[in-house]
Design an enzyme around this catalytic site. Structure first.
Site, PDB file in Angstrom:
ATOM      1  N   SER A 110       5.548  -0.308   9.016  1.00  0.00           N
ATOM      2  CA  SER A 110       5.661   0.658   8.404  1.00  0.00           C
ATOM      3  C   SER A 110       7.275   0.737   7.392  1.00  0.00           C
ATOM      4  O   SER A 110       6.782   1.790   6.794  1.00  0.00           O
ATOM      5  CB  SER A 110       6.787   1.435   9.665  1.00  0.00           C
ATOM      6  OG  SER A 110       6.008   1.644  10.160  1.00  0.00           O
ATOM      7  N   LYS A 154       5.857   2.866   4.411  1.00  0.00           N
ATOM      8  CA  LYS A 154       5.564   3.760   4.746  1.00  0.00           C
ATOM      9  C   LYS A 154       6.388   4.496   3.068  1.00  0.00           C
ATOM     10  O   LYS A 154       6.598   5.715   2.567  1.00  0.00           O
ATOM     11  CB  LYS A 154       6.017   4.412   5.284  1.00  0.00           C
ATOM     12  CG  LYS A 154       5.066   4.681   6.935  1.00  0.00           C
ATOM     13  CD  LYS A 154       6.100   4.416   8.198  1.00  0.00           C
ATOM     14  CE  LYS A 154       4.784   4.331   9.285  1.00  0.00           C
ATOM     15  NZ  LYS A 154       5.441   4.453  10.550  1.00  0.00           N
ATOM     16  N   TYR A 202      -4.337   3.990   5.628  1.00  0.00           N
ATOM     17  CA  TYR A 202      -3.053   3.495   6.750  1.00  0.00           C
ATOM     18  C   TYR A 202      -2.887   1.510   6.784  1.00  0.00           C
ATOM     19  O   TYR A 202      -2.118   1.538   6.723  1.00  0.00           O
ATOM     20  CB  TYR A 202      -2.662   4.266   7.100  1.00  0.00           C
ATOM     21  CG  TYR A 202      -1.494   4.857   8.831  1.00  0.00           C
ATOM     22  CD1 TYR A 202      -0.379   4.620   7.793  1.00  0.00           C
ATOM     23  CD2 TYR A 202      -1.740   3.928   9.715  1.00  0.00           C
ATOM     24  CE1 TYR A 202       0.746   4.835   8.668  1.00  0.00           C
ATOM     25  CE2 TYR A 202      -0.628   3.703  10.998  1.00  0.00           C
ATOM     26  CZ  TYR A 202       0.528   4.173  10.114  1.00  0.00           C
ATOM     27  OH  TYR A 202       2.139   3.895  10.817  1.00  0.00           O
ATOM     28  N   TYR A 212      13.696   6.088  12.902  1.00  0.00           N
ATOM     29  CA  TYR A 212      12.594   6.621  13.566  1.00  0.00           C
ATOM     30  C   TYR A 212      13.849   7.352  14.403  1.00  0.00           C
ATOM     31  O   TYR A 212      15.025   7.977  14.224  1.00  0.00           O
ATOM     32  CB  TYR A 212      11.662   5.883  14.353  1.00  0.00           C
ATOM     33  CG  TYR A 212      10.207   5.472  13.768  1.00  0.00           C
ATOM     34  CD1 TYR A 212      10.226   6.127  13.069  1.00  0.00           C
ATOM     35  CD2 TYR A 212      11.525   3.460  13.774  1.00  0.00           C
ATOM     36  CE1 TYR A 212       8.673   5.177  12.155  1.00  0.00           C
ATOM     37  CE2 TYR A 212      10.237   3.170  13.157  1.00  0.00           C
ATOM     38  CZ  TYR A 212       9.198   3.793  12.070  1.00  0.00           C
ATOM     39  OH  TYR A 212       8.482   3.340  12.150  1.00  0.00           O
ATOM     40  N   VAL A 254       7.378  -2.641  11.945  1.00  0.00           N
ATOM     41  CA  VAL A 254       7.689  -3.596  13.731  1.00  0.00           C
ATOM     42  C   VAL A 254       6.619  -4.755  13.204  1.00  0.00           C
ATOM     43  O   VAL A 254       6.794  -5.554  14.384  1.00  0.00           O
ATOM     44  CB  VAL A 254       6.560  -3.185  14.865  1.00  0.00           C
ATOM     45  CG1 VAL A 254       6.665  -2.099  15.218  1.00  0.00           C
ATOM     46  CG2 VAL A 254       4.849  -2.938  13.886  1.00  0.00           C
TER      47      VAL A 254
HETATM   48  N1  GLN Z   1       1.152   0.218  11.722  1.00  0.00           N
HETATM   49  C1  GLN Z   1       2.127   0.426  12.925  1.00  0.00           C
HETATM   50  C2  GLN Z   1       1.910   1.301  13.813  1.00  0.00           C
HETATM   51  O1  GLN Z   1       1.178   2.108  13.323  1.00  0.00           O
HETATM   52  C3  GLN Z   1       3.462   0.212  11.778  1.00  0.00           C
HETATM   53  C4  GLN Z   1       4.403   1.618  12.903  1.00  0.00           C
HETATM   54  C5  GLN Z   1       5.613   0.989  12.956  1.00  0.00           C
HETATM   55  O2  GLN Z   1       6.350  -0.083  11.524  1.00  0.00           O
HETATM   56  N2  GLN Z   1       7.282   1.131  13.574  1.00  0.00           N
HETATM   57  O3  GLN Z   1       2.268   1.275  14.756  1.00  0.00           O
END
Ligand code: GLN
Length: 313
Positions: free
Chosen positions: A70, A73, A197, A249, A267
């Site tokens: 993530s 992003k 994505y 988050y 993650v």
């Molecule tokens: N690729 C992971 C997902 O879409 C990214 C989530 C994350 O890093 N918080 O679940």
């Protein structure tokens, strides 16, 4: 605004923290919902600081590449803002969600407009916007291209095994995309949006590369970046604001309290933090807490911020 930077002192702080983290028993758990990430060893820890001027300073496994997940992003938001500017905000909000990164509940109440670009639903809309703006299908993913430019490193790649792993288990993300499709907020189709994505999430970078690539958040936007990607200090300031309020988050408030810097987690166990006027920090340890943020990377950022007195507050 550029503040003083004492390289030997920063190095000694990073070395100390890295040493302490190596001895930590409570390291959290790897993200096993993406099978390929479940096999990453918990016994790794890296940290790097990229000052506005000069080479990065690092300690531990700071040159080991990991899945940025993530953290991508932040980069995809830069690409989408470059392509469509403020019209992006018609399709995605700028409020913290207070829900887990992959939550679906709010989307129904809010008619398919995600709360912010850092939860999965918001990042899927951002991916869709980028796809819509791609005139000729370029060879490289635009987010990968941006990461290479910002890190000044053409060797950065997508980890195909992680990509395949996400494709085989990513039905929750497909559900988010289908819901938004039904609400008219996905234009390129679910398949293309999801693939794009997952590709950006599967980019592999080290702490040194990530800290270097996120230096623009500390207002380092050089002329070339301003021209090629519209990475102005104003844009950096706004991305910092979103990172502070939404970057971790439903733990964003806690991270603001403990670290006091705009952060973005993934993650894969990486977290980046920007220190306006000074530079950028990236820390990594694959073990996560219940909210999907790295236990030790977050603790390390908290300690760096405290010991170096870096804070936006
Ligand atoms: N690729 C992971 C997902 O879409 C990214 C989530 C994350 O890093 N918080 O679940």
């Amino acid at each position: 605004m550029q503040k003083e930077f004492d390289r030997p002192f920063v190095q000694s702080v990073l070395d100390d923290i890295s040493h302490r983290m190596a001895g930590e028993a409570d390291r959290g758990d790897v993200a096993d919902y993406i099978p390929e990430l479940a096999s990453v060893s918990l016994n790794q820890f890296g940290i790097a600081v990229a000052p506005l001027d000069g080479l990065p300073i690092s300690a531990g496994d700071a040159n080991v590449a990991f899945s940025i997940q993530s953290i991508s992003k932040v980069f995809s938001l830069v690409v989408a803002l470059d392509r469509v500017g403020a019209t992006l905000w018609r399709r995605v909000g700028r409020e913290p969600s207070g829900d887990p990164f992959n939550s679906i509940v709010q989307l129904e109440f809010e008619r398919g407009k995600p709360r912010n670009p850092f939860i999965n639903a918001g990042a899927l809309v951002v991916s869709d916007v980028i796809l819509q703006e791609e005139e000729a299908k370029s060879e490289e993913h635009p987010v990968l291209e941006l990461c290479r430019t910002l890190a000044n490193d053409p060797t950065i790649e997508i980890d195909e095994a992680v990509f395949a792993s996400e494709m085989s288990t990513g039905d929750r993300n497909r559900a988010l995309a289908y819901f938004m499709l039904a609400e008219g907020n996905i234009e390129s189709g679910v398949k293309a949006t999801i693939e794009s994505y997952f590709r950006q999430c599967s980019i592999e970078m080290s702490c040194v590369q990530l800290a270097t690539a996120t230096r623009f958040l500390a207002f380092a936007g050089n002329q070339e970046l301003k021209e090629d990607w519209k990475l102005t200090p104003e844009r950096a300031r706004r991305i910092n604001a979103l990172m502070m309020t939404c970057g971790c988050y439903d733990a964003s408030g806690e991270v603001a309290f403990r670290v006091g810097l705009p952060c973005k987690s993934g993650v894969g166990g990486g977290v980046v933090a920007s220190v306006p006027g000074i530079g950028s920090i990236a820390a990594w340890c694959p073990g996560l807490d219940k909210k999907g943020n790295s236990v030790l990377a977050m603790r390390a950022l908290e300690e760096v911020a405290r010991e170096l007195k870096w804070s936006v507050f």
